[in-house]
Design an enzyme around this catalytic site. Structure first.
Site, PDB file in Angstrom:
ATOM      1  N   HIS A   1       0.826  -1.215   0.000  1.00 28.09           N
ATOM      2  CA  HIS A   1       0.000   0.000   0.000  1.00 28.09           C
ATOM      3  C   HIS A   1       0.858   1.262   0.000  1.00 28.09           C
ATOM      4  O   HIS A   1       0.473   2.285  -0.579  1.00 28.09           O
ATOM      5  CB  HIS A   1      -0.908   0.026   1.233  1.00 28.09           C
ATOM      6  CG  HIS A   1      -1.998  -0.984   1.230  1.00 28.09           C
ATOM      7  ND1 HIS A   1      -3.017  -0.996   0.297  1.00 28.09           N
ATOM      8  CD2 HIS A   1      -2.244  -2.033   2.061  1.00 28.09           C
ATOM      9  CE1 HIS A   1      -3.847  -1.992   0.557  1.00 28.09           C
ATOM     10  NE2 HIS A   1      -3.404  -2.636   1.615  1.00 28.09           N
TER      11      HIS A   1
ATOM     12  N   HIS B   1      -2.661  -7.293  14.710  1.00 28.64           N
ATOM     13  CA  HIS B   1      -2.170  -6.569  13.531  1.00 28.64           C
ATOM     14  C   HIS B   1      -2.485  -5.100  13.789  1.00 28.64           C
ATOM     15  O   HIS B   1      -3.628  -4.661  13.668  1.00 28.64           O
ATOM     16  CB  HIS B   1      -2.886  -7.072  12.271  1.00 28.64           C
ATOM     17  CG  HIS B   1      -2.509  -6.338  11.020  1.00 28.64           C
ATOM     18  ND1 HIS B   1      -1.560  -6.806  10.139  1.00 28.64           N
ATOM     19  CD2 HIS B   1      -2.969  -5.175  10.484  1.00 28.64           C
ATOM     20  CE1 HIS B   1      -1.452  -5.966   9.117  1.00 28.64           C
ATOM     21  NE2 HIS B   1      -2.298  -4.960   9.311  1.00 28.64           N
TER      22      HIS B   1
ATOM     23  N   HIS C   1      -1.781  -0.779  13.528  1.00 31.42           N
ATOM     24  CA  HIS C   1      -1.317   0.319  12.674  1.00 31.42           C
ATOM     25  C   HIS C   1      -0.935   1.510  13.549  1.00 31.42           C
ATOM     26  O   HIS C   1      -1.411   1.671  14.672  1.00 31.42           O
ATOM     27  CB  HIS C   1      -2.385   0.701  11.645  1.00 31.42           C
ATOM     28  CG  HIS C   1      -2.358  -0.165  10.427  1.00 31.42           C
ATOM     29  ND1 HIS C   1      -1.716   0.187   9.264  1.00 31.42           N
ATOM     30  CD2 HIS C   1      -2.885  -1.395  10.201  1.00 31.42           C
ATOM     31  CE1 HIS C   1      -1.853  -0.778   8.365  1.00 31.42           C
ATOM     32  NE2 HIS C   1      -2.560  -1.750   8.909  1.00 31.42           N
TER      33      HIS C   1
END
EC number: 4.1.3.39
Length: 346
Positions: free
Chosen positions: A18, A197, A199
């Protein structure tokens, strides 16, 4: 703290797609995969940022195919397992078969956090194909901890051996992370593993990952230099340094990860992967991190502050798969801006 060894999955070659528009070349994949293997990570995730078969007009075209990237990584890894992500509706069971034949051993079946039921067919098929299968609850900040438990139990019932809390918006706080892992503890069988997970949009990815481990996570996602959507993922070199301070067992070598992050990954970032006014707004508004590049393009096209687009996306509660609606958001904001302009003529 007594616990089992952490299983570290590096996502630089998948979520990191990304950050560079899905444009790794084959040589970069080989270099990064070899460095990760040498540094001792347990698994290396490879493929388009939106999972198998994600290369498209809607999500962005990859420079090379998923299978090509997988072959390159497989050619240089000697110890680490290769992993991939599949989103039902984007990837197919045939894609899973081809990935298995190319060297993938672990697959994460990813859905929006309230839509675990759409993973049933793909999870059961992946189990039959011999993968280690995880359920992956994206945008886990977008529903209650109690519902996270309900959705995770569904994935477990379909055959998932692990369920991940995926903070795709980088919106969770340590308290919110704790609540979701407590919900997993109440909902899942003790044999089902839990993963995190995180961010970095609110600068909490390492803290949230630590809290997750303290509350039962044994599978940890991270990336070299945080390479990933938005402000990036939990930076693997920082997390491993913290894990060492806690005395947690893992197989990674800190200096080798630092070298790979600085020498191989940071030079590839055409847009710095960091907390800035745009990525902070993603976390603040609870917006899917991979929307960043789409929102920035729309902001440039319509001369709008990208933060206004991100806030409106948050208000409309857009989720992954609705990238095409970002243009609609920008058009609406541009029309409103034009109507409010004192220089408007008619």
């Amino acid at each position: 703290m007594t616990m089992t060894r952490l299983f570290i999955t590096d996502v630089t070659l998948r979520d990191g797609m990304h950050a560079i528009g899905h444009r790794y070349d084959r040589g970069q994949v080989r270099e990064i995969a070899a460095a990760l293997d040498e540094a001792g990570v347990d698994a290396i995730e490879v493929g388009h940022g939106d999972g198998l078969n994600g290369s498209s007009l809607a999500y962005g075209f990859s420079r090379h195919s998923d299978l090509s990237y997988i072959h390159e990584a497989a050619s240089v890894t000697r110890r680490a397992k290769l992993a991939c992500v599949l989103l039902p509706g984007i990837g197919t069971i045939e894609d899973l078969k081809r990935a298995r034949d190319s060297g993938i051993e672990l697959v994460r079946i990813a859905t929006h956090c309230t839509e675990a039921d759409v993973s049933a067919q793909h999870i059961s098929a992946a189990v039959e194909l011999g993968f280690h299968v995880s359920g992956f609850l994206m945008m886990s900040s977008a529903t209650t901890p109690e519902n996270i438990g309900v959705q995770a139990a569904k994935m477990e019932s379909y055959g998932a051996q692990c369920v991940y809390i995926a903070d795709s918006a980088g919106n969770l706080t340590p308290a919110g992370t704790t609540a979701r892992f407590q919900a997993l503890e109440a909902a899942l069988d003790g044999a089902t593993q839990r993963g995190i997970h995180a961010h970095e949009n609110l600068s909490l990815s390492v803290a949230n990952t630590v809290v997750a481990v303290e509350n039962g996570a044994r599978r940890v996602d991270a990336a070299l230099a945080g390479m990933g959507a938005g402000a990036g993922n939990c930076p693997i070199e920082a997390f491993i340094a913290v894990a060492n301070k806690y005395g947690w067992e893992h197989g990674c070598e800190l200096f080798k990860l630092q070298d790979a992050a600085e020498d191989l990954v940071r030079p590839l970032q055409d847009r710095p992967v960091r907390v800035d006014r745009q990525t902070l707004t993603l976390g603040y508004a609870g917006v899917y991190s991979s929307f960043l590049r789409h929102a920035e393009r729309a902001a440039n096209e319509f001369d709008i502050d990208v933060r206004e687009i991100i806030l409106e996306i948050g208000r409309r509660e857009l989720i992954g798969g609705q990238e095409d609606m970002i243009i609609d958001v920008a058009l609406d904001l541009a029309a409103h801006q034009s109507a409010q302009s004192p220089n408007r003529t008619g």
